[in-house]
Design an enzyme around this catalytic site. Structure first.
Site, PDB file in Angstrom:
ATOM      1  N   PRO A  15      19.545 -98.293  11.307  1.00 38.52           N
ATOM      2  CA  PRO A  15      19.259 -98.094   9.883  1.00 38.52           C
ATOM      3  C   PRO A  15      19.981 -96.847   9.400  1.00 38.52           C
ATOM      4  O   PRO A  15      19.827 -95.768   9.975  1.00 38.52           O
ATOM      5  CB  PRO A  15      17.730 -97.909   9.853  1.00 38.52           C
ATOM      6  CG  PRO A  15      17.367 -97.429  11.216  1.00 38.52           C
ATOM      7  CD  PRO A  15      18.366 -98.033  12.158  1.00 38.52           C
ATOM      8  N   MET A  16      20.793 -96.977   8.337  1.00 40.75           N
ATOM      9  CA  MET A  16      21.582 -95.846   7.846  1.00 40.75           C
ATOM     10  C   MET A  16      21.482 -95.777   6.326  1.00 40.75           C
ATOM     11  O   MET A  16      21.873 -96.720   5.631  1.00 40.75           O
ATOM     12  CB  MET A  16      23.044 -95.979   8.297  1.00 40.75           C
ATOM     13  CG  MET A  16      23.226 -95.831   9.803  1.00 40.75           C
ATOM     14  SD  MET A  16      24.938 -96.065  10.356  1.00 40.75           S
ATOM     15  CE  MET A  16      25.045 -97.865  10.393  1.00 40.75           C
ATOM     16  N   MET A  17      20.945 -94.667   5.841  1.00 40.05           N
ATOM     17  CA  MET A  17      20.758 -94.496   4.404  1.00 40.05           C
ATOM     18  C   MET A  17      22.087 -94.605   3.662  1.00 40.05           C
ATOM     19  O   MET A  17      23.095 -94.046   4.095  1.00 40.05           O
ATOM     20  CB  MET A  17      20.114 -93.144   4.110  1.00 40.05           C
ATOM     21  CG  MET A  17      18.658 -93.032   4.580  1.00 40.05           C
ATOM     22  SD  MET A  17      17.567 -94.236   3.784  1.00 40.05           S
ATOM     23  CE  MET A  17      17.602 -93.650   2.095  1.00 40.05           C
ATOM     24  N   CYS A  98      14.470 -89.113  11.283  1.00 40.88           N
ATOM     25  CA  CYS A  98      15.312 -88.567  10.215  1.00 40.88           C
ATOM     26  C   CYS A  98      14.995 -87.088  10.000  1.00 40.88           C
ATOM     27  O   CYS A  98      13.828 -86.724   9.818  1.00 40.88           O
ATOM     28  CB  CYS A  98      15.093 -89.339   8.924  1.00 40.88           C
ATOM     29  SG  CYS A  98      16.129 -88.734   7.564  1.00 40.88           S
ATOM     30  N   LYS A 137      11.400 -95.423  16.088  1.00 43.77           N
ATOM     31  CA  LYS A 137      12.697 -94.795  16.330  1.00 43.77           C
ATOM     32  C   LYS A 137      12.506 -93.287  16.242  1.00 43.77           C
ATOM     33  O   LYS A 137      11.970 -92.777  15.257  1.00 43.77           O
ATOM     34  CB  LYS A 137      13.743 -95.263  15.321  1.00 43.77           C
ATOM     35  CG  LYS A 137      15.162 -94.776  15.615  1.00 43.77           C
ATOM     36  CD  LYS A 137      16.181 -95.426  14.674  1.00 43.77           C
ATOM     37  CE  LYS A 137      17.613 -95.120  15.109  1.00 43.77           C
ATOM     38  NZ  LYS A 137      17.974 -93.700  14.939  1.00 43.77           N
ATOM     39  N   HIS A 169      17.062 -91.988  19.734  1.00 41.12           N
ATOM     40  CA  HIS A 169      18.291 -91.311  19.321  1.00 41.12           C
ATOM     41  C   HIS A 169      18.380 -90.068  20.207  1.00 41.12           C
ATOM     42  O   HIS A 169      17.596 -89.133  20.061  1.00 41.12           O
ATOM     43  CB  HIS A 169      18.231 -90.927  17.847  1.00 41.12           C
ATOM     44  CG  HIS A 169      19.507 -90.330  17.346  1.00 41.12           C
ATOM     45  ND1 HIS A 169      19.811 -90.249  16.011  1.00 41.12           N
ATOM     46  CD2 HIS A 169      20.581 -89.783  17.987  1.00 41.12           C
ATOM     47  CE1 HIS A 169      20.996 -89.675  15.846  1.00 41.12           C
ATOM     48  NE2 HIS A 169      21.472 -89.388  17.048  1.00 41.12           N
ATOM     49  N   ASN A 209      20.367 -94.855  21.410  1.00 39.60           N
ATOM     50  CA  ASN A 209      21.162 -94.707  20.191  1.00 39.60           C
ATOM     51  C   ASN A 209      21.792 -93.316  20.185  1.00 39.60           C
ATOM     52  O   ASN A 209      21.204 -92.368  20.674  1.00 39.60           O
ATOM     53  CB  ASN A 209      20.241 -94.914  18.976  1.00 39.60           C
ATOM     54  CG  ASN A 209      20.865 -94.518  17.656  1.00 39.60           C
ATOM     55  OD1 ASN A 209      20.310 -93.722  16.908  1.00 39.60           O
ATOM     56  ND2 ASN A 209      22.020 -95.065  17.342  1.00 39.60           N
ATOM     57  N   GLY A 211      26.047 -91.846  19.189  1.00 34.02           N
ATOM     58  CA  GLY A 211      27.414 -91.603  19.634  1.00 34.02           C
ATOM     59  C   GLY A 211      28.063 -92.690  20.440  1.00 34.02           C
ATOM     60  O   GLY A 211      29.108 -92.470  21.069  1.00 34.02           O
ATOM     61  N   ARG A 232      27.218 -95.192  13.389  1.00 35.46           N
ATOM     62  CA  ARG A 232      28.440 -95.000  12.597  1.00 35.46           C
ATOM     63  C   ARG A 232      29.603 -95.870  13.056  1.00 35.46           C
ATOM     64  O   ARG A 232      30.414 -96.330  12.244  1.00 35.46           O
ATOM     65  CB  ARG A 232      28.834 -93.521  12.626  1.00 35.46           C
ATOM     66  CG  ARG A 232      27.945 -92.642  11.762  1.00 35.46           C
ATOM     67  CD  ARG A 232      28.164 -91.180  12.050  1.00 35.46           C
ATOM     68  NE  ARG A 232      27.669 -90.799  13.369  1.00 35.46           N
ATOM     69  CZ  ARG A 232      27.955 -89.662  13.988  1.00 35.46           C
ATOM     70  NH1 ARG A 232      28.770 -88.805  13.419  1.00 35.46           N
ATOM     71  NH2 ARG A 232      27.435 -89.383  15.171  1.00 35.46           N
TER      72      ARG A 232
END
Length: 331
Positions: A15-17, A98, A137, A169, A209, A211, A232
């Site tokens: 999930p990426m804002m 986050c 997460k 992460h 999660n 890199g 990313r």
């Protein structure tokens, strides 16, 4: 349908804002059928006091799809999770990772790692409200607290509340002094924390999660954990996912070429513009997610430039996608 109807979460897109909206997910789904997709984080306040359909609507092609929630009130999270399940999401994920100051002001995100009992209460309330999977997460630590034991105890308490899937992460979250972007790059990656977590909690589903970029790296991680989540790299180099269905899910259907992906997106783009142009939807709202499709090919820069040209985009013609692809030498 719920998550048991789908193949496992071996691969997923984070999930990426501002990135993993429904247009991005539609695009990704035409590259990989089985990789799990996640929404941008949706706050409980946005769902309970805002336009629910705007936040939750998605296309059936996006399955398997998870809704990520941001919040820290068990009752609000339970109501929001129930809405997500009613909308058809296959998983409800709680954001405990986050680090942004805006999220901290709402007392959720990574700062929740300091309150495992509250997170456990949130998870229990959500699980009582829905039949689909409820997952968490999180980071490996916050600020200068980065011992493995801190993360282990956090996971242990929440697992006792019934959560069986944790997405790690593998970086610390620095809550003061680093931007969200810096928090994705500066704290060192500690993959061994996730590996050790899986060894100590073999019955839990542990997904790593942070890199991760290549299939070779994915293969290495899958020797130690149950799944890998790309962030990313999946966005900036989406065609890296083209081999995922065959390599990790045993699906030998023909892989779409990059041009095939663009061609199948054209009717989707036209439909969206027909439906929502009056509400302000522009062509670049959709095409911006595709700028990385030609990464690594001769002509990729020209492709990006054409799809970023305001005059070209003003035409509102979805066919611009294939016209831009003509600038690329593929293969």
């Amino acid at each position: 349908m719920n998550s048991t109807n789908y193949k496992p979460r071996t691969l997923s897109v984070a999930p990426m804002m501002d990135w993993t909206d429904r247009h991005c997910r539609q695009f990704h789904r035409h590259i990989t059928k089985h990789t799990w997709l996640y929404t941008e984080m949706v706050t409980t306040g946005a769902l309970l006091h805002g336009d629910v359909a705007r936040h939750l609507d998605f296309d059936g092609i996006e399955h398997p799809i998870a809704l990520q929630l941001g919040g820290s009130e068990p009752a609000d999270l339970a109501k929001s999770a129930k809405l997500g399940a009613q909308w058809g999401y296959d998983e409800i994920n709680l954001n405990c990772g986050c680090p942004s100051e805006r999220v901290q002001r709402g007392a959720f995100g990574a700062c929740l790692m300091a309150e495992p009992t509250l997170v456990a209460d949130c998870v229990k309330a959500m699980r009582d409200a829905v039949d689909v999977d409820v997952t968490v997460k999180h980071r490996i630590g916050i600020n200068d607290v980065d011992s493995y034991e801190f993360m282990r105890d956090f996971v242990g308490e929440i697992a006792a509340a019934g959560c069986s899937t944790f997405i790690v992460h593998a970086r610390n979250a620095i809550l003061k002094g680093l931007s969200p972007k810096e928090n994705r790059e500066i704290p060192p990656l500690k993959y061994d924390y996730a590996y050790r977590l899986k060894r100590e909690f073999p019955d839990l589903e542990i997904i790593i999660n942070g890199g991760i970029k290549t299939s070779a790296e994915i293969d290495l991680h899958l020797q130690h954990v149950d799944g890998v989540m790309l962030g990313r790299e999946a966005y900036h180099n989406p065609y890296v996912m083209a081999e995922f269905d065959a390599r990790y899910y045993g699906d030998n259907a023909p892989i779409k070429s990059r041009r095939d992906v663009l061609a199948v997106m054209i009717p989707y783009v036209q439909t969206q513009l027909d439906l929502y142009a009056e509400r302000g939807l522009k062509l670049n709202s959709i095409t911006r997610h595709m700028l990385g499709l030609m990464t690594g090919l001769a002509g990729a820069r020209s492709f990006r430039q054409m799809l970023s040209d305001s005059k070209q985009l003003a035409s509102g013609r979805p066919e611009l996608l294939l016209e831009a692809a003509e600038r690329v030498r593929e293969g």
